[in-house]
Motif scaffolding. Structure first.
Motif, short mmCIF file in Angstrom:
data_model
loop_
_atom_site.label_atom_id
_atom_site.label_comp_id
_atom_site.label_asym_id
_atom_site.label_seq_id
_atom_site.Cartn_x
_atom_site.Cartn_y
_atom_site.Cartn_z
N ALA A 154 0.83 -1.20 0.00
CA ALA A 154 0.00 0.00 0.00
C ALA A 154 0.87 1.25 0.00
N ASP A 155 1.97 1.22 0.76
CA ASP A 155 2.91 2.34 0.77
C ASP A 155 3.54 2.54 -0.61
N LEU A 160 4.08 5.81 -5.49
CA LEU A 160 4.02 5.90 -6.95
C LEU A 160 3.00 6.95 -7.39
N LEU A 161 1.85 6.98 -6.74
CA LEU A 161 0.84 7.98 -7.08
C LEU A 161 1.37 9.39 -6.83
N SER A 168 -5.49 9.17 -10.69
CA SER A 168 -6.18 8.52 -11.80
C SER A 168 -5.37 7.31 -12.23
N ALA A 169 -5.55 6.22 -11.49
CA ALA A 169 -4.70 5.05 -11.71
C ALA A 169 -5.48 3.77 -11.43
N VAL A 170 -4.91 2.66 -11.88
CA VAL A 170 -5.48 1.34 -11.64
C VAL A 170 -4.35 0.39 -11.30
N ASN A 185 -5.58 2.62 -1.26
CA ASN A 185 -5.29 3.88 -1.94
C ASN A 185 -6.45 4.37 -2.79
N GLY A 186 -7.61 3.74 -2.64
CA GLY A 186 -8.78 4.16 -3.38
C GLY A 186 -8.71 3.89 -4.86
#
Length: 228
Positions: A154-155, A160-161, A168-170, A185-186
């Motif tokens: 998760a970190d 990276l985000l 806006s990522a997947v 991270n939603g």
């Protein structure tokens, strides 16, 4: 070739971009035999399924589950020998990518999508894979358990985000832990069903694909209307 509804795609490594089964079981068995001989341990080797269940998980935690009867110092010796043999196998050309991995990375890159890797591995392993399979030429950033400020996957995604400057990522991966990191991270999670998750592992996802070749069309549809 149009734009995609996501600015970034983050991939798990083993079982998603890398076909770890091409070298890991043989290397792990060789390493375990070496360690058993050095330590005077008489024990049956884990099965291939048990070795593969470690893929994609923090290795130290996996070895605790696999060898609960061994003292920590002996367990660390076994793990070290297995890691040594896996690196030797990679240097010998044993590592191969998952079907379609480089093609989908090139296509996403051509569409202007930022590409990241998040893996529960050590830095040396990550560097070796990026170099050996030339993934480093295709992705923008990669994180592992030894990356600064990182305690878990998760970190890695959060970092990276932040580096990409977008939410806006997947996330694309094959294990439940990949989905958990995405949810933390939603992010929506695409499960690659052809990866190495054990059959009884319950994996929550926004959508599921059988092969990486299906990823682009899945993203173009916006994951059934889910856009971030």
């Amino acid at each position: 070739m149009g734009a995609l509804p996501f600015a970034a795609v983050i991939f798990d490594l083993d079982g998603t971009l890398v076909a770890t089964d091409s070298f890991w079981v043989v290397a792990a068995e060789r390493g375990a035999r070496r360690a058993f001989g050095e330590l005077g341990i008489e024990r049956e080797l884990p099965t291939a399924r048990e070795w593969m269940a470690l893929v994609g998980q923090p290795l130290a935690r996996g070895f605790e589950r696999l060898f609960p009867e061994l003292p920590e110092v002996q367990r660390e010796r076994v793990m070290a020998r297995c890691v040594e043999e896996s690196h030797a196998a990679m240097r010998a050309g044993g590592a191969v990518e998952m079907p379609g991995a480089s093609e989908v990375l090139r296509e996403l890159r051509a569409r202007g999508v930022k590409l990241g890797i998040a893996s529960n591995c050590a830095q040396a392993y990550l560097d070796s894979m990026l170099r050996t399979l030339q993934l480093g030429e295709l992705v923008d950033e990669a994180r592992c358990l030894q990356s600064p400020g990182v305690a878990n996957k998760a970190d890695m995604l959060a970092d990276l985000l932040d580096t990409f400057g977008t939410t806006s990522a997947v996330m694309v991966g094959d294990r439940a832990s990949d989905g958990a990191a995405a949810r933390a991270n939603g992010l929506p999670f695409v499960h690659l069903a052809s990866g190495f998750a054990p059959e009884d592992e319950r994996i929550e996802c926004d959508t599921r694909i059988g092969a990486l070749a299906e990823l682009l069309s899945t993203l173009e549809r916006g994951l059934g209307g889910l856009r971030r």
